[in-house]
Scaffold this motif. Sequence first.
Motif, PDB file in Angstrom:
ATOM      1  N   CYS A 148      40.149 -26.920  30.184  1.00  0.00           N
ATOM      2  CA  CYS A 148      39.763 -26.658  31.572  1.00  0.00           C
ATOM      3  C   CYS A 148      38.281 -26.988  31.732  1.00  0.00           C
ATOM      4  N   PRO A 149      37.914 -27.791  32.752  1.00  0.00           N
ATOM      5  CA  PRO A 149      36.499 -28.161  32.938  1.00  0.00           C
ATOM      6  C   PRO A 149      35.592 -26.960  33.196  1.00  0.00           C
ATOM      7  N   LYS A 150      36.186 -25.844  33.623  1.00  0.00           N
ATOM      8  CA  LYS A 150      35.369 -24.685  34.003  1.00  0.00           C
ATOM      9  C   LYS A 150      35.206 -23.681  32.866  1.00  0.00           C
ATOM     10  N   CYS A 151      36.336 -23.301  32.217  1.00  0.00           N
ATOM     11  CA  CYS A 151      36.241 -22.248  31.198  1.00  0.00           C
ATOM     12  C   CYS A 151      36.571 -22.719  29.791  1.00  0.00           C
ATOM     13  N   GLY A 152      37.100 -23.912  29.650  1.00  0.00           N
ATOM     14  CA  GLY A 152      37.401 -24.456  28.341  1.00  0.00           C
ATOM     15  C   GLY A 152      38.757 -24.076  27.785  1.00  0.00           C
ATOM     16  N   ALA A 153      39.566 -23.325  28.535  1.00  0.00           N
ATOM     17  CA  ALA A 153      40.897 -22.945  28.067  1.00  0.00           C
ATOM     18  C   ALA A 153      41.805 -24.174  28.015  1.00  0.00           C
ATOM     19  N   THR A 154      42.856 -24.100  27.180  1.00  0.00           N
ATOM     20  CA  THR A 154      43.759 -25.243  27.034  1.00  0.00           C
ATOM     21  C   THR A 154      45.149 -24.972  27.596  1.00  0.00           C
ATOM     22  N   ASP A 155      45.332 -23.819  28.198  1.00  0.00           N
ATOM     23  CA  ASP A 155      46.637 -23.501  28.804  1.00  0.00           C
ATOM     24  C   ASP A 155      46.639 -24.056  30.225  1.00  0.00           C
ATOM     25  N   ILE A 156      47.046 -25.318  30.368  1.00  0.00           N
ATOM     26  CA  ILE A 156      46.986 -26.039  31.637  1.00  0.00           C
ATOM     27  C   ILE A 156      48.409 -26.333  32.128  1.00  0.00           C
ATOM     28  N   SER A 157      48.624 -26.221  33.436  1.00  0.00           N
ATOM     29  CA  SER A 157      49.936 -26.532  33.997  1.00  0.00           C
ATOM     30  C   SER A 157      49.776 -27.246  35.340  1.00  0.00           C
ATOM     31  N   LEU A 158      50.886 -27.731  35.859  1.00  0.00           N
ATOM     32  CA  LEU A 158      50.886 -28.485  37.104  1.00  0.00           C
ATOM     33  C   LEU A 158      51.013 -27.551  38.306  1.00  0.00           C
ATOM     34  N   LYS A 159      50.236 -27.814  39.345  1.00  0.00           N
ATOM     35  CA  LYS A 159      50.389 -27.144  40.625  1.00  0.00           C
ATOM     36  C   LYS A 159      51.175 -28.088  41.533  1.00  0.00           C
ATOM     37  N   GLU A 160      52.488 -27.824  41.705  1.00  0.00           N
ATOM     38  CA  GLU A 160      53.377 -28.783  42.376  1.00  0.00           C
ATOM     39  C   GLU A 160      52.958 -29.095  43.807  1.00  0.00           C
ATOM     40  N   SER A 161      52.443 -28.109  44.521  1.00  0.00           N
ATOM     41  CA  SER A 161      52.147 -28.299  45.938  1.00  0.00           C
ATOM     42  C   SER A 161      51.095 -29.368  46.191  1.00  0.00           C
ATOM     43  N   THR A 162      50.186 -29.557  45.218  1.00  0.00           N
ATOM     44  CA  THR A 162      49.103 -30.526  45.413  1.00  0.00           C
ATOM     45  C   THR A 162      49.110 -31.646  44.386  1.00  0.00           C
ATOM     46  N   GLY A 163      49.862 -31.484  43.291  1.00  0.00           N
ATOM     47  CA  GLY A 163      49.852 -32.479  42.225  1.00  0.00           C
ATOM     48  C   GLY A 163      48.639 -32.362  41.329  1.00  0.00           C
ATOM     49  N   GLU A 164      47.870 -31.284  41.483  1.00  0.00           N
ATOM     50  CA  GLU A 164      46.676 -31.074  40.667  1.00  0.00           C
ATOM     51  C   GLU A 164      47.029 -30.238  39.435  1.00  0.00           C
ATOM     52  N   LEU A 165      46.095 -30.185  38.491  1.00  0.00           N
ATOM     53  CA  LEU A 165      46.265 -29.366  37.298  1.00  0.00           C
ATOM     54  C   LEU A 165      45.557 -28.029  37.493  1.00  0.00           C
TER      55      LEU A 165
END
Length: 474
Positions: A20-37
């Motif tokens: 994550c660019p903000k906190c450095g965590a690696t638990d990333i998933s898709l936000k379907e409504s916008t197509g963003e991570l």
Amino acid sequence: MSDINIIDTAAGAKVGQTKCPKCGATDISLKESTGELRCNFCRYVFKPDVLDDMKSGVGDLSGQQIGSGAVDIDNSADTTVTLKCTSCGAEVVVDLNETTQARCHWCRNMLSINTKVPNGAVPDVILPFKMKREEARARIEQFVGKRQFYANKRFKSEFTTENIMGVYFPYMLVDMKGHASFTGVGEREVRRFERTRGHGDKEHKETVYVVEKYSVNRECDVEIDDLTVESSSRRAGASTEHETNNIINAILPFDTENCVKYDSNYLKGYTSEKRDVNKGDLQNIVDNQEHEAIKFALNDSVHNYDRGVEWQQSNVTKDGEKWLAAYLPVWLYSYIENPGPHQLIHYVAVNARTAETIGSVPVNKSRIALMTGVVWFVAWFLTLVMFLVTSDEPLGSQRPLYAIVIATLIAIVFGRTTYMKYRNTDARHRFERETKINIKNVESHDVFLNKFETENSVFNLANNFKVDILKLDR
């Protein structure tokens, strides 16, 4: 275009953790409504990277280009890789046949691989899911709900959308820039009139068409953007004896202009199918589809030939062509009819970007046959009554025969229409009209050949359009 330029779409990709660019965590998933991570730890949402080669226009294309994820499959390449967790140092094995990411079993950090491995497992670009599972379930239930009366009894009792799956299917996206020339003959109707033939009881009128015939020539520059073809041999667009694969083909097109650079985080919560065919295996299919798309696009330039054009010769010269391997999102429901050696897998598929839904529903053949018989009897009876009550000309003993013929035609239309509504065996991607194509600098060279009279209402040799392409959609 003999030289091939390999586009390194893995440049800058992260091997191991995608943080994550903000906190450095690696638990990333898709936000379907916008197509963003989205970071599942701090909830920060960030935009995906877009592949630079997706931004460039087709007009700038030159030579043969192919993404590093679309290179020929190396059958000897390892299908397993070992990722080293940068947080705790543990090593985790990932089977690329199954997934391209895993979670560290010691510290729970998410590990992923974006490197393009030459075995068909990792594409160049991906189109994120936009539709959530609940909406897909509703779409599938609505589709099947409209097909209950003639559905197979066992299917109706077992149908449930709880087991639908979100799947990324492999495709090739092809851009092409070139020049096309088509030569043929066209016909246009000048006028029509009625002519009387025969004598006495055999006298009848027939329509005569006065037609002008022309030599037709068209040349144009052409740009094709994101021609989309399946790159899985199992999902080659056509149905087989055991699978209704045409259903998956029929939900195209996708909004491929919104593809982003591949990141395995988009696969979290979904499954994917590995590409197993190469560019060389698909080149003839791509060439034919490009040719047909150009032919269809040229219809606007020959609209004055109302009887059609017979294209007799054509040539497409390519100045440039680009291939990228892509993952495109589908919500998929499947049902196995008659499990065993003679089973048939029915699919209901939802385009997870456009919501286009199409499927195959097992039918109750006995009920369709019974209702077709009822329709035949009613049509026969009503037609016979109509002949007896309203006919001005005596038909004599041929009345029952005419009634049988008319009733049979009505019953055939009813039976086929009902069956096709449920099974959709003719459904397919209408690439001829749905491909993004731009033809420009069109040059026309038409020469009058002759004028003639004919009793044929159509130009039987015309091939510039197809009825199945122009008919109304489902």
